[in-house]
Design a protein around this motif. Structure first.
Motif, PDB file in Angstrom:
ATOM      1  N   LYS A  69       0.829  -1.206   0.000  1.00  0.00           N
ATOM      2  CA  LYS A  69       0.000   0.000   0.000  1.00  0.00           C
ATOM      3  C   LYS A  69       0.863   1.256   0.000  1.00  0.00           C
ATOM      4  O   LYS A  69       0.550   2.242  -0.683  1.00  0.00           O
ATOM      5  CB  LYS A  69      -0.928   0.004   1.210  1.00  0.00           C
ATOM      6  N   ALA A  70       1.943   1.229   0.758  1.00  0.00           N
ATOM      7  CA  ALA A  70       2.829   2.393   0.781  1.00  0.00           C
ATOM      8  C   ALA A  70       3.462   2.626  -0.588  1.00  0.00           C
ATOM      9  O   ALA A  70       3.645   3.775  -1.012  1.00  0.00           O
ATOM     10  CB  ALA A  70       3.902   2.200   1.848  1.00  0.00           C
ATOM     11  N   ARG A  71       3.784   1.562  -1.296  1.00  0.00           N
ATOM     12  CA  ARG A  71       4.365   1.709  -2.644  1.00  0.00           C
ATOM     13  C   ARG A  71       3.373   2.317  -3.615  1.00  0.00           C
ATOM     14  O   ARG A  71       3.762   3.040  -4.533  1.00  0.00           O
ATOM     15  CB  ARG A  71       4.842   0.335  -3.132  1.00  0.00           C
ATOM     16  N   PHE A  72       2.083   2.021  -3.409  1.00  0.00           N
ATOM     17  CA  PHE A  72       1.042   2.577  -4.271  1.00  0.00           C
ATOM     18  C   PHE A  72       0.545   3.933  -3.794  1.00  0.00           C
ATOM     19  O   PHE A  72      -0.335   4.528  -4.411  1.00  0.00           O
ATOM     20  CB  PHE A  72      -0.150   1.613  -4.340  1.00  0.00           C
ATOM     21  N   GLY A  73       1.097   4.429  -2.689  1.00  0.00           N
ATOM     22  CA  GLY A  73       0.654   5.720  -2.171  1.00  0.00           C
ATOM     23  C   GLY A  73      -0.663   5.656  -1.425  1.00  0.00           C
ATOM     24  O   GLY A  73      -1.367   6.673  -1.314  1.00  0.00           O
ATOM     25  N   LEU A  74      -1.009   4.484  -0.883  1.00  0.00           N
ATOM     26  CA  LEU A  74      -2.246   4.314  -0.138  1.00  0.00           C
ATOM     27  C   LEU A  74      -1.936   4.287   1.356  1.00  0.00           C
ATOM     28  O   LEU A  74      -0.860   3.847   1.773  1.00  0.00           O
ATOM     29  CB  LEU A  74      -2.953   3.015  -0.535  1.00  0.00           C
ATOM     30  N   SER A  75      -2.888   4.741   2.140  1.00  0.00           N
ATOM     31  CA  SER A  75      -2.716   4.692   3.584  1.00  0.00           C
ATOM     32  C   SER A  75      -2.957   3.268   4.083  1.00  0.00           C
ATOM     33  O   SER A  75      -3.528   2.425   3.378  1.00  0.00           O
ATOM     34  CB  SER A  75      -3.681   5.658   4.270  1.00  0.00           C
ATOM     35  N   ALA A  76      -2.541   3.018   5.317  1.00  0.00           N
ATOM     36  CA  ALA A  76      -2.706   1.677   5.870  1.00  0.00           C
ATOM     37  C   ALA A  76      -4.176   1.320   6.037  1.00  0.00           C
ATOM     38  O   ALA A  76      -4.551   0.142   5.945  1.00  0.00           O
ATOM     39  CB  ALA A  76      -1.978   1.578   7.214  1.00  0.00           C
ATOM     40  N   ALA A  77      -5.044   2.316   6.273  1.00  0.00           N
ATOM     41  CA  ALA A  77      -6.477   2.045   6.452  1.00  0.00           C
ATOM     42  C   ALA A  77      -7.231   1.966   5.134  1.00  0.00           C
ATOM     43  O   ALA A  77      -8.394   1.559   5.120  1.00  0.00           O
ATOM     44  CB  ALA A  77      -7.105   3.126   7.341  1.00  0.00           C
ATOM     45  N   GLU A  78      -6.621   2.345   4.026  1.00  0.00           N
ATOM     46  CA  GLU A  78      -7.305   2.343   2.726  1.00  0.00           C
ATOM     47  C   GLU A  78      -7.217   0.966   2.100  1.00  0.00           C
ATOM     48  O   GLU A  78      -6.159   0.311   2.123  1.00  0.00           O
ATOM     49  CB  GLU A  78      -6.679   3.389   1.797  1.00  0.00           C
ATOM     50  N   ASP A  79      -8.346   0.515   1.527  1.00  0.00           N
ATOM     51  CA  ASP A  79      -8.414  -0.804   0.908  1.00  0.00           C
ATOM     52  C   ASP A  79      -8.133  -0.703  -0.587  1.00  0.00           C
ATOM     53  O   ASP A  79      -8.407   0.321  -1.236  1.00  0.00           O
ATOM     54  CB  ASP A  79      -9.785  -1.437   1.123  1.00  0.00           C
ATOM     55  N   ILE A  80      -7.627  -1.796  -1.145  1.00  0.00           N
ATOM     56  CA  ILE A  80      -7.365  -1.847  -2.585  1.00  0.00           C
ATOM     57  C   ILE A  80      -8.614  -2.278  -3.346  1.00  0.00           C
ATOM     58  O   ILE A  80      -8.748  -2.003  -4.544  1.00  0.00           O
ATOM     59  CB  ILE A  80      -6.190  -2.805  -2.875  1.00  0.00           C
ATOM     60  N   THR A  81      -9.575  -2.918  -2.682  1.00  0.00           N
ATOM     61  CA  THR A  81     -10.771  -3.423  -3.354  1.00  0.00           C
ATOM     62  C   THR A  81     -11.536  -2.323  -4.081  1.00  0.00           C
ATOM     63  O   THR A  81     -11.955  -2.534  -5.236  1.00  0.00           O
ATOM     64  CB  THR A  81     -11.678  -4.139  -2.344  1.00  0.00           C
ATOM     65  N   PRO A  82     -11.768  -1.126  -3.485  1.00  0.00           N
ATOM     66  CA  PRO A  82     -12.469  -0.083  -4.255  1.00  0.00           C
ATOM     67  C   PRO A  82     -11.740   0.317  -5.528  1.00  0.00           C
ATOM     68  O   PRO A  82     -12.381   0.627  -6.541  1.00  0.00           O
ATOM     69  CB  PRO A  82     -12.561   1.077  -3.262  1.00  0.00           C
ATOM     70  N   ARG A  83     -10.411   0.295  -5.507  1.00  0.00           N
ATOM     71  CA  ARG A  83      -9.654   0.612  -6.721  1.00  0.00           C
ATOM     72  C   ARG A  83      -9.879  -0.466  -7.780  1.00  0.00           C
ATOM     73  O   ARG A  83     -10.051  -0.166  -8.968  1.00  0.00           O
ATOM     74  CB  ARG A  83      -8.164   0.733  -6.396  1.00  0.00           C
ATOM     75  N   PHE A  84      -9.887  -1.697  -7.351  1.00  0.00           N
ATOM     76  CA  PHE A  84     -10.115  -2.791  -8.292  1.00  0.00           C
ATOM     77  C   PHE A  84     -11.537  -2.735  -8.854  1.00  0.00           C
ATOM     78  O   PHE A  84     -11.755  -2.964 -10.051  1.00  0.00           O
ATOM     79  CB  PHE A  84      -9.851  -4.131  -7.609  1.00  0.00           C
ATOM     80  N   ARG A  85     -12.522  -2.426  -8.013  1.00  0.00           N
ATOM     81  CA  ARG A  85     -13.902  -2.324  -8.481  1.00  0.00           C
ATOM     82  C   ARG A  85     -14.046  -1.205  -9.518  1.00  0.00           C
ATOM     83  O   ARG A  85     -14.717  -1.362 -10.541  1.00  0.00           O
ATOM     84  CB  ARG A  85     -14.842  -2.077  -7.303  1.00  0.00           C
ATOM     85  N   ALA A  86     -13.416  -0.063  -9.244  1.00  0.00           N
ATOM     86  CA  ALA A  86     -13.493   1.055 -10.184  1.00  0.00           C
ATOM     87  C   ALA A  86     -12.846   0.693 -11.515  1.00  0.00           C
ATOM     88  O   ALA A  86     -13.356   1.054 -12.587  1.00  0.00           O
ATOM     89  CB  ALA A  86     -12.829   2.288  -9.577  1.00  0.00           C
ATOM     90  N   ALA A  87     -11.733  -0.024 -11.477  1.00  0.00           N
ATOM     91  CA  ALA A  87     -11.076  -0.425 -12.724  1.00  0.00           C
ATOM     92  C   ALA A  87     -11.951  -1.405 -13.507  1.00  0.00           C
ATOM     93  O   ALA A  87     -12.022  -1.342 -14.744  1.00  0.00           O
ATOM     94  CB  ALA A  87      -9.713  -1.038 -12.415  1.00  0.00           C
ATOM     95  N   CYS A  88     -12.645  -2.306 -12.805  1.00  0.00           N
ATOM     96  CA  CYS A  88     -13.533  -3.249 -13.497  1.00  0.00           C
ATOM     97  C   CYS A  88     -14.695  -2.515 -14.156  1.00  0.00           C
ATOM     98  O   CYS A  88     -15.081  -2.835 -15.292  1.00  0.00           O
ATOM     99  CB  CYS A  88     -14.054  -4.289 -12.512  1.00  0.00           C
ATOM    100  N   GLU A  89     -15.270  -1.543 -13.456  1.00  0.00           N
ATOM    101  CA  GLU A  89     -16.402  -0.811 -14.016  1.00  0.00           C
ATOM    102  C   GLU A  89     -15.999   0.014 -15.228  1.00  0.00           C
ATOM    103  O   GLU A  89     -16.814   0.232 -16.133  1.00  0.00           O
ATOM    104  CB  GLU A  89     -17.020   0.082 -12.941  1.00  0.00           C
ATOM    105  N   ARG A  90     -14.760   0.479 -15.276  1.00  0.00           N
ATOM    106  CA  ARG A  90     -14.284   1.287 -16.404  1.00  0.00           C
ATOM    107  C   ARG A  90     -13.594   0.451 -17.476  1.00  0.00           C
ATOM    108  O   ARG A  90     -13.051   1.015 -18.432  1.00  0.00           O
ATOM    109  CB  ARG A  90     -13.311   2.358 -15.903  1.00  0.00           C
TER     110      ARG A  90
END
Length: 212
Positions: free
Chosen positions: A59-80
């Motif tokens: 998460k730190a490599r992707f610039g995400l906080s420890a409390a932020e999930d990757i699932t919403p990013r994956f869902r958004a990519a699937c929808e687009r």
């Protein structure tokens, strides 16, 4: 009404009108802090193989906080339709695009004995989602086909308004009927034949005698 929980996101690859060759999905366990991406062609399985220990560094490599999930990013990519797969023998690369951000993951092939139960769970989960969607579609079609009940239209008033409680007579708008007025032709007074005057002729009766 509480909306149903969101199903885990997934998409088919390659994106577009052609026939799909792969299914890409994710698994996340918030309690254990685990997250993994999977790609399968229904015969073999590839996974990111993340552990709860190396997920914070990812998460730190992707610039995400420890409390932020990757699932919403994956869902958004699937929808687009922003999921791109590159497959090279036993190694796969997955890129997620969602506007200003891009995430890239490396996946490894999962051994057969470990992949079999995961593929089985995926198949059963997809079947359950299809059945649930079909039930919701059938309920929506039944609701749309049923005629809507419209409120009854007010008909002509068949009864006179209630009498005025203050005057004890008909309410406003009702004309009083004069004595002798015709019920059939209102306004026309009914005349009855006048009885003849009583006769002054004396009726025969017993004779009255004056006392002697």
């Amino acid at each position: 009404m509480v909306p149903p929980p969101l199903s885990p996101p997934l998409c088919t690859l390659p994106a577009g009108p052609g026939p799909p060759r792969f299914v890409c999905y994710c698994e996340e366990d918030g309690a254990r802090g685990s997250f993994n991406l999977y790609v399968t062609d229904a015969a073999e399985l590839w996974s990111t193989c993340f552990s709860p220990d190396n997920l914070p560094a990812l998460k730190a490599r992707f610039g995400l906080s420890a409390a932020e999930d990757i699932t919403p990013r994956f869902r958004a990519a699937c929808e687009r339709q922003g999921v791109t797969l590159t497959l090279q023998e036993d190694i796969a690369s997955l890129m997620l695009s969602g506007g200003p951000w891009t995430l890239t993951f490396d996946l490894s092939k999962v051994p057969g004995p470990e992949a079999a139960p995961r593929l089985q769970a995926l198949t059963l989960g997809l079947a359950e989602r299809v059945c649930r969607l079909e039930r919701r579609l059938a309920a929506a079609e039944e609701t749309a086909a049923s005629p809507k009940k419209s409120p009854p239209r007010p008909g002509p008033q068949l009864f006179l308004p209630d009498p005025d409680p203050q005057r004890g007579g008909p309410g406003p708008g009702v004309r009083r009927r004069c004595p002798g007025e015709s019920l059939i032709n209102p306004g026309f007074k009914r005349y009855l034949p006048t009885p003849p005057p009583p006769s002054t002729r004396a009726w025969p009766g017993p004779a009255l005698h004056a006392p002697a």
